[in-house]
Design a protein around this motif. Structure first.
Motif, mmCIF file in Angstrom:
data_model
loop_
_atom_site.group_PDB
_atom_site.id
_atom_site.type_symbol
_atom_site.label_atom_id
_atom_site.label_comp_id
_atom_site.label_asym_id
_atom_site.label_seq_id
_atom_site.Cartn_x
_atom_site.Cartn_y
_atom_site.Cartn_z
ATOM 1 N N TYR A 144 10.424 -19.341 -3.241
ATOM 2 C CA TYR A 144 10.198 -17.918 -3.516
ATOM 3 C C TYR A 144 11.483 -17.243 -4.010
ATOM 4 O O TYR A 144 11.469 -16.465 -4.966
ATOM 5 C CB TYR A 144 9.704 -17.206 -2.255
ATOM 6 N N SER A 156 -3.279 -13.128 -7.127
ATOM 7 C CA SER A 156 -3.010 -14.280 -6.263
ATOM 8 C C SER A 156 -3.520 -15.564 -6.905
ATOM 9 O O SER A 156 -4.702 -15.653 -7.266
ATOM 10 C CB SER A 156 -3.687 -14.087 -4.905
ATOM 11 N N PRO A 157 -2.663 -16.592 -7.055
ATOM 12 C CA PRO A 157 -3.132 -17.858 -7.628
ATOM 13 C C PRO A 157 -4.208 -18.521 -6.767
ATOM 14 O O PRO A 157 -5.117 -19.167 -7.291
ATOM 15 C CB PRO A 157 -1.854 -18.716 -7.692
ATOM 16 N N GLN A 158 -4.119 -18.344 -5.442
ATOM 17 C CA GLN A 158 -5.138 -18.932 -4.564
ATOM 18 C C GLN A 158 -6.501 -18.299 -4.822
ATOM 19 O O GLN A 158 -7.538 -18.986 -4.829
ATOM 20 C CB GLN A 158 -4.746 -18.741 -3.088
ATOM 21 N N ASN A 202 3.576 -22.938 -7.493
ATOM 22 C CA ASN A 202 2.415 -22.553 -6.680
ATOM 23 C C ASN A 202 1.825 -23.766 -5.962
ATOM 24 O O ASN A 202 1.443 -23.687 -4.786
ATOM 25 C CB ASN A 202 1.350 -21.895 -7.558
ATOM 26 N N CYS A 234 4.629 -27.390 -10.722
ATOM 27 C CA CYS A 234 4.200 -26.007 -10.507
ATOM 28 C C CYS A 234 4.639 -25.507 -9.124
ATOM 29 O O CYS A 234 4.317 -26.125 -8.102
ATOM 30 C CB CYS A 234 2.683 -25.911 -10.646
#
Length: 299
Positions: free
Chosen positions: A192, A270-272, A152, A150
């Protein structure tokens, strides 16, 4: 020591006899029967025998002997807290505070996903820098990244390692290879950039009505924490035949939500943020009871 020592419930008690010890400075020496009381007595005595400058090496050594070092550190912390009265006087209080600091630091290091394998496993030429407790090797970090599917997760790991390096008191820098934090930053930029190119390539593909894998993200019209909390309820609170209604890996759930939905303003999520809301320990990030979308009432 003459005072009665209150025990802590150690599960692993690694001791050595005087005649067998190979590292008498840091071994817990116990010729008597190994009982919890005798072990705790010997451990407290060892703490008062050692110089404060030897504490880091002692904690590292003892942690390396046990199978569950974090659990052992928790019990050591409890033992010291139970016997706080022994640490009276300026010198003893200094020992008390330093031990708590070192235990917390060692526990944090062990729980981290950072690259902290023994230095013997990595050639010196592959080590970017070292501090008192660990080394920084982008060579080793890259191998770990290659096993992480992944993007991320890769970015999170790189960012964490970069900041840990910048906050460390570096004692050695390998001048023959690039700086560790610069390599991390360049790797993040590359991830990115490649992600952006992949997205553009996907968008440039001709629309195919028979291609069901292509779809537009779905927009929800409530707050992000309200929406993600729906998945938290289905994963953590609501069950069918003893199993969660939605069962799966948290990372997969984060990826699914981020790749399938946009927020009420049409922005990417946002994944976070999603990962934080899904953590059981972060109830403060989920909606208050009166704002929660109660899924249980709809089932």
């Amino acid at each position: 020591m003459e005072q009665h020592i209150q025990t802590a419930s150690f599960v692993e008690m690694i001791v050595a006899k005087h005649a067998q010890t190979s590292n008498s400075d840091f071994d817990i020496i116990l010729d008597d029967k190994v009982t919890l009381q005798n072990y705790c007595n010997a451990l407290i005595n060892k703490i008062f025998e050692l110089k404060q400058s030897e504490f880091p090496s002692f904690i590292n050594y003892q942690s390396s002997l046990v199978e569950e070092p974090v659990l052992w550190l928790n019990k050591l912390e409890k033992l010291i807290a139970n016997n706080e009265a022994l640490f009276t006087g300026k010198c003893a209080l200094s020992r008390y505070n330093k031990l708590f600091y070192l235990i917390e630091k060692k526990r944090s290091d062990l729980q981290s996903s950072s690259v902290k394998d023994p230095k013997a496993h990595t050639l010196k030429k592959h080590i970017n820098a070292e501090n008192e407790d660990r080394y920084f090797s982008f060579y080793e970090l890259k191998k770990l990244l290659d096993k992480t599917p992944c993007d991320n997760e890769k970015i999170l790991l790189l960012t964490k390692e970069k900041h840990e390096y910048r906050q460390s008191n570096i004692e050695f820098i390998n001048q023959k290879i690039p700086l560790f934090d610069e390599q991390c930053s360049k790797e993040i930029e590359q991830i990115y950039e490649l992600g952006k190119l992949k997205s553009e390539f996907e968008k440039s593909k001709p629309n195919n009505c028979n291609n069901h894998s292509h779809f537009n993200k779905i927009q929800f019209n409530c707050n992000v924490n309200q929406f993600v909390d729906i998945f938290y309820q289905l994963h953590r609170e609501l069950f069918s035949n003893g199993k969660p209604i939605i069962d799966g890996n948290i990372n997969d759930m984060v990826a699914m939500i981020v790749h399938s939905f946009v927020d009420k303003d049409g922005n990417e999520i946002s994944p976070q943020t999603v990962e934080t809301i899904l953590k059981p320990s972060r109830g403060d990030k989920r909606p208050k009871p009166h704002k929660r979308l109660d899924i249980d009432k709809l089932l």
